[in-house]
Design a protein around this motif. Structure first.
Motif, short mmCIF file in Angstrom:
data_model
loop_
_atom_site.label_atom_id
_atom_site.label_comp_id
_atom_site.label_asym_id
_atom_site.label_seq_id
_atom_site.Cartn_x
_atom_site.Cartn_y
_atom_site.Cartn_z
N ARG A 141 0.83 -1.20 0.00
CA ARG A 141 0.00 0.00 0.00
C ARG A 141 0.87 1.25 0.00
O ARG A 141 0.57 2.22 -0.69
N TYR A 142 1.94 1.21 0.75
CA TYR A 142 2.85 2.36 0.79
C TYR A 142 3.42 2.61 -0.60
O TYR A 142 3.47 3.76 -1.06
N GLU A 149 2.10 1.78 -3.38
CA GLU A 149 1.01 2.29 -4.21
C GLU A 149 0.80 3.78 -4.01
O GLU A 149 0.63 4.53 -4.97
N LEU A 150 0.86 4.17 -2.73
CA LEU A 150 0.67 5.58 -2.42
C LEU A 150 1.77 6.43 -3.03
O LEU A 150 1.52 7.47 -3.64
N LYS A 194 1.25 6.61 -6.68
CA LYS A 194 0.16 7.51 -7.04
C LYS A 194 0.61 8.96 -6.90
O LYS A 194 0.28 9.81 -7.74
N LEU A 215 0.19 6.99 6.75
CA LEU A 215 -0.20 5.58 6.67
C LEU A 215 -0.06 4.88 8.01
O LEU A 215 -0.93 4.11 8.42
N SER A 236 -8.14 3.91 3.94
CA SER A 236 -8.65 4.42 2.68
C SER A 236 -7.57 5.22 1.96
O SER A 236 -7.03 6.17 2.51
N LYS A 237 -7.26 4.81 0.76
CA LYS A 237 -6.18 5.45 0.02
C LYS A 237 -6.53 6.90 -0.28
O LYS A 237 -5.68 7.77 -0.25
N TYR A 270 -9.73 -2.35 -0.44
CA TYR A 270 -8.34 -2.50 -0.86
C TYR A 270 -8.29 -3.65 -1.83
O TYR A 270 -8.52 -4.80 -1.45
N HIS A 294 -8.84 2.79 -10.45
CA HIS A 294 -8.51 3.86 -9.54
C HIS A 294 -8.11 5.12 -10.29
O HIS A 294 -8.47 6.23 -9.91
#
Lengths: 157, 990
Positions: free
Chosen positions: A86-87, A89-90, A93, A117, A127-128, B270, B985
């Protein structure tokens, strides 16, 4: 609870470190050195988990960067792997296709994002969108310092 | 009017460009540039350094400059912030930047907006909660918590999480402010405040009571993010065992239900899984709640089953949730159908091609085995393979698994496997743990002691650094039980004892064995000296002498050998002449190579030995009554009284002795008081209990005494012989106590249901050690458990009877299933590499996962195999009974109608029918397809990965998902999905 997170390159250069537990600097350096050597010596066909002292180490390689987290024995390894993901991904992004250089030259942003995060070693926000919103708010701040003065004018500060 | 509208319209673009922040000041632009260019230049020049020394000279130079400019007063705050970030970078590279700490605090205090934030970030990164300077920041944090600016609030709360110590004063200062923030309208602030509460509960578990109200409210927060922190707090409270659990189960279950129904905002999904982090936290909390709590567990069963069914095997995250779900199922009051489901999933985990999933599978299996031991039978081949896996992480997890699945029939194989692992190169900490485990197993299962002793000797064959500290004690404890047979001259000495002695002698023949082995072996020899009668005495002596003269031994070990010599001499095994010669030789050599200043004890002991040879006194060790001890040393009374009358000082204990010279003048007053106190207590003490310290006289009498007191050899290198005697008697008492304790521990299980029952509990305790998810302090007491168990049994006597009846007529079915029997006996209980067995197992394996058309026969065999394995594994049939009686009622009418309808005799077959029909059809095929997909994808991905790997440092691929997919083959199968998801997304964001 996560104990610490390290980002290092394939050459073993540390790119980012975040500690959620208090250690003296000397110990931190020692741990970092040992772990980096250990993780770099792993072969690609091995699983991403390590047992190291009383901790579990979860690592994953993205391009030339290793993301390495130490968690407590009771924590879920797969979940930690997803936190790393997730990190990434963030970062991706935010920077738009992130690379190692992005993290080197904007490491303060990387830290900002990590703080959004993980807080105190716990995954804070699932939630992203919210994370990116918070980062965007800070960027606004960075782009324009007069925000504060405006607030002052309106008597909000 | 139109003017106004025009004006408004004219001002709109300006408003849009500037936002509500007013006119952009000119000062911001140069600041941003400074931060940008100079900072990047610094980073570039650091990374341009070719060698470490070059980098070092550059950075020390740079640090000096930074320090200078930080100390100047005319630098702007923006510059300070930038300099601080340089410091962070230097700190990252491992340089000392402590001079800048104070500046981070200053910036956080004085700066506004971005500068404040930079100051905080630097402080969080450079300081830690125990750092003394972090106290200086508290005032600033307090101020910022009260500020109306949300961002200030947020950053102050993060700082609180990182920097506030567990000091009660500081916390009580912060807590009211943070609690106020729990009511903040913005969820961002609420969440951070909740995070701090969580951290606070973790730091000081005792202060949490007055927070419970607030924490409970968090569960009902409208923002899922805040709610997830609330669940985390509940989990933490549960773990510390201070939470009342009445309505919590239903609350958590309803949240989980909502998540599964996807009634929460989709932005929290997710990769297609709604709120996975929250799901896992809830599952963990449920595991705590359902442990030993039948009512709670029953309310979870349908939910857990739903969760297992709904898993989307295409998303990585779902594996994490699935693992947690399996762990929860094993933790709560067991439900047979759910366990069967879980074991099917675990099998697929273990059989996966991905190493990550294998590792998790082994972990899950370790959990599962504690509650349903038969689930291993399906995966035994895989487990055997995993033992030889090249990955040490998987190996060590498999060793954990082996340890937890050991039982009476397979313990020898398990132990030999563990010892094999010991031989592999590994690190100290795991070695000691492994040895500890082997010892635990030998203690638990080695009844005659010979096999366990074999294991110990194998471990000690070479010098090891990572031995557990209490190893010798543990081994001796174990051996003393074996040696404690009824001593009767008419009866034959048990074979076990004979072989123990034989093995000890063999062990002593090894040149480079560890000193622990020498200690243990010499103890065994001295205990059973009479068995050495047939051995030529010069041979025995030369053996001991050789060990004694090994240079690597320490004094303590040598003393053990000497006491063995003494005991052999007293038992009349060796002739005094031989001993004299040997002892003299030892003494000469000892003086030559030992540091004589340190080894007085050794020399003294040698001299004693020599004297003993001159006037040998043989004691028949079998005739000695070792159960009577005179702990008050009353035989010394006359001697002590005589000495006291004749001007000798009374004995003062070592701790109470005080030299008045050492007293610091500052504390003179206190010293006097203390001194007088101690004198008074001495004079009031009974003289009969204390002995004199007149060592000469004591020495004369000592010889006689030592003969009576035998050969334990636990002599401490203490010059005062009286002390050593005390110590010896204490030691014996301690040993006695230990033995009693051990006996109590060994036999206490019998007044409860059965031995295997106790065993079961032991396993559980082991797990609670490993994964303290279930820290319900009251439920850990196994006595309470067994009581509960018996209650439960009492409530359903008919069921019990039926099961017993089932179990007691296995003869008829045993006849035609001899083949099956072999397979269930298992590779693991026999030599895993023998060909015959493997064949059998494979056969059994194939049968068990046979096609559905065979389902009836397979089921039948399953029924058998389960019954058999139960019979073999526990201590006979009792375990089988227990095991069945633990079966909880079915979930509900809807979910498991067959359970109710089934006659109890068909219980197993009914369950397995369900499994065969439901599982084999959909899930197996599903699993197969996934894994075959992964294999197909693997190759293409590898090719791609190679191409990419040869590329530059920064990967220019715009699609993060596919790139990540190419990194790791494990997750390759999800690549397609991920791509689509990411694009989704993207669309949303754009």
């Amino acid at each position: 609870m996560m104990q610490f997170m390290l980002l290092f390159s394939r050459q073993g250069k540390l790119r980012l470190q975040k500690w959620y537990i208090a250690h003296p600097d000397k110990l931190k350096k020692k741990i970092t050195r040992e772990l980096v050597a250990l993780v770099l010596s792993r072969k690609p066909k091995m699983c991403s988990f390590l047992e190291w002292k009383d901790l579990k180490v979860v690592y994953k390689r993205y391009a030339s960067l290793y993301f390495c987290c130490a968690i407590e024995a009771e924590d879920n390894e797969l979940l930690t792997l997803e936190v790393i993901h997730r990190y990434v991904e963030l970062l991706d992004k935010y920077f738009g296709s992130v690379c190692e250089l992005d993290i080197i030259f904007n490491f303060e942003k990387a830290y900002f994002m990590l703080d959004e995060l993980l807080l105190g070693g716990e995954v804070q926000e699932t939630s992203k969108k919210n994370v990116l919103k918070a980062i965007a708010a800070q960027d606004l701040l960075q782009e324009d310092e007069a925000f504060e003065t405006a607030l002052k004018e309106h008597g909000l500060y | 009017m139109s003017d106004i509208i025009e004006k408004t319209l004219a001002s709109l673009p300006k408003l849009f460009s500037d936002g509500p922040r007013g006119s952009p000041g000119e000062k911001t632009m140069p600041q941003k540039k400074i931060m940008g260019r100079a900072f990047q230049g610094f980073l570039c020049s650091v990374s341009r350094c070719r060698s470490l020394t070059e980098e070092k000279t550059y950075i020390t130079h740079e640090l000096k400059q930074i320090q200078e400019s930080l100390n100047r007063t005319d630098v702007s705050q923006g510059t300070v912030g930038e300099l601080l970030f340089r410091l962070i970078y230097c700190h990252l590279l491992g340089y000392d930047v402590s001079f800048g700490f104070i500046h981070t605090i200053k910036l956080a205090q004085q700066g506004t907006g971005l500068e404040k934030r930079m100051g905080y970030i630097a402080a969080i990164l450079l300081l830690h909660q125990d750092h003394e300077l972090s106290l200086l920041l508290m005032n600033t944090i307090q101020k910022d918590l009260q500020s109306t600016n949300i961002l200030d609030n947020c950053i102050a709360l993060s700082a609180v999480c990182h920097l506030v110590q567990s000091d009660v004063g500081v916390i009580s200062m912060m807590l009211p402010l943070v609690q106020k923030k729990l009511q903040h309208p913005r969820e961002l602030v609420r969440m951070r405040a909740a995070c701090y509460i969580l951290r606070f509960i973790r730091l000081t578990p005792s202060y949490q009571r007055h927070l419970q109200e607030n924490c409970r409210k968090l569960l009902y927060d409208k923002d899922p993010g805040v709610m997830s922190i609330g669940v985390k707090i509940q989990l933490q409270l549960l773990k510390s065992g201070l939470q009342s659990i009445e309505t919590l189960t239903s609350d958590l279950c309803s949240i989980l239900q909502q998540i599964m129904n996807r009634s929460l905002p989709s932005s929290f999904e997710y990769h297609g899984i709604p709120l996975p982090w929250l799901q896992i936290d809830i599952l963990r909390a449920l595991a705590c709640l359902g442990r030993e709590n039948k009512k709670n567990s029953e309310s979870m069963y349908p939910l857990l089953r739903d969760l297992l069914d709904k898993f989307n095997t295409k998303a990585r995250m779902s594996y994490a949730v699935m693992y947690e779900c399996i762990v929860t199922i094993t933790r709560i009051v067991p439900h047979r159908a759910l366990l069967t489901e879980a074991s099917v999933r675990v099998k697929r985990f273990i059989g996966s091609t991905s190493y990550v999933l294998k590792y998790i599978g082994v972990k899950a299996l370790t959990h599962l085995i504690a509650v349903s031991p038969e689930s291993i039978t399906d995966c035994q081949m895989i487990v055997v393979e995993l033992l030889e896996d090249p990955d040490p992480a998987i190996q060590s997890k498999t060793v954990d698994l082996l340890f937890s699945m050991a039982n009476e029939s397979n313990v020898k194989v398990v132990c030999s496997k563990l010892i094999e692992h010991l031989a592999r190169p590994r690190k100290d900490f795991s070695e000691s743990e492994l040895i500890d485990r082997i010892l635990t197993l030998t203690e638990k299962y080695s009844l005659d002691g010979v096999w366990g002793y074999d294991m110990v000797l194998t471990i000690l064959r070479e010098e090891r650094s990572g031995l557990p500290r209490d190893m010798v004690d543990r081994v001796l404890n174990q051996l003393s039980q074996v040696l404690n047979y009824p001593r009767d001259t008419s009866r034959q000495v048990p074979e076990a004892v004979q072989s123990l002695v034989k093995k000890s002698v063999q062990g002593l023949f090894q040149e480079n064995c560890s000193k622990e082995l020498v200690k243990i072996a010499s103890w065994v020899l001295s205990e059973c000296s009479f068995l050495l009668k047939n051995m030529p005495d010069d041979k025995v002596m030369s053996l001991l002498q050789k060990q004694f003269l090994r240079e690597s031994l320490d004094t303590l070990t040598r003393l053990w050998i000497l006491s063995c010599v003494t005991s052999l001499l007293c038992g009349g095994i060796v002739q005094p002449g031989v001993v004299t010669k040997a002892v003299r030789d030892m003494r000469d050599r000892c003086v030559s190579f030992c540091d004589t200043t340190q080894d007085y004890t050794l020399l003294q002991k040698l001299l004693e030995c020599e004297r003993l040879c001159a006037q040998p006194l043989t004691v028949d060790p079998q005739g000695l009554d070792l159960t009577q001890f005179d702990f008050t040393l009353s035989y010394l009374d006359d001697f002590v009284c005589d000495s006291l009358e004749g001007e000798t000082k009374p004995y003062i204990h070592k701790n109470l002795r005080m030299s008045p010279l050492k007293v610091d003048p500052l504390f003179s007053g206190f010293a006097e008081n203390a001194g007088s106190g101690s004198v008074a207590s001495d004079s009031s003490g009974k003289p009969t209990k204390s002995a004199t310290s007149d060592s000469k006289n004591v020495d004369l009498k000592l010889e006689g005494v030592s003969r009576v007191w035998g050969e334990e050899g636990f002599l401490e290198p203490d010059p005062s012989v009286v002390d050593s005697h005390n110590a010896e008697s204490d030691q014996k008492q301690r040993e006695l106590e230990k033995k009693q304790e051990l006996a109590a521990a060994l036999f206490s299980g019998f007044h409860s249901q059965s031995k295997s029952d106790a065993q079961d509990k032991e396993w559980k305790d082991l797990w609670s050690e490993d994964v303290p998810l279930n820290l319900n302090s009251t439920s850990l007491d196994w006595r309470a458990l067994s009581a509960e168990e018996s209650e439960r049994k009492g409530s359903s006597p008919e069921e019990m009877d039926r099961q017993e009846a089932d179990r007691q007529d296995p003869g008829s079915v045993l006849l035609d299933l001899s083949d099956q029997e072999k397979s269930t006996e298992g590779v693991l209980s026999q030599d895993p590499l023998s060909v015959d067995d493997t064949e059998h197992v494979q056969q059994g394996h194939e049968q068990s996962c046979g096609e559905s058309q065979d389902s009836k026969t397979t089921t039948h065999q399953h029924e058998q195999s389960v019954g058999l394995s139960v019979n073999q594994e526990g201590g006979g049939g009792i375990q089988g009974m227990n095991y069945l009686s633990r079966e909880p009622p079915p979930l509900s009418f809807e979910s498991f109608p067959e359970d109710r309808i089934q006659d109890s005799s068909e219980q197993f077959s009914g369950l397995y029918d369900g499994v065969e029909e439901e599982e084999e059809d959909d899930s197996e095929s599903q699993g197969d397809s996934v894994y075959s997909l992964s294999q197909l994808d693997l190759d293409t991905v590898r090719v791609r990965g190679e191409v990419r790997g040869s590329g530059a440092v920064c990967d220019s691929d715009s699609d993060g998902g596919s790139r990540q997919g190419s990194e790791l083959s494990l997750y390759s199968q999800y690549q397609v999905l991920e791509d689509s998801h990411d694009s989704e997304h993207n669309e949303k964001v754009s």
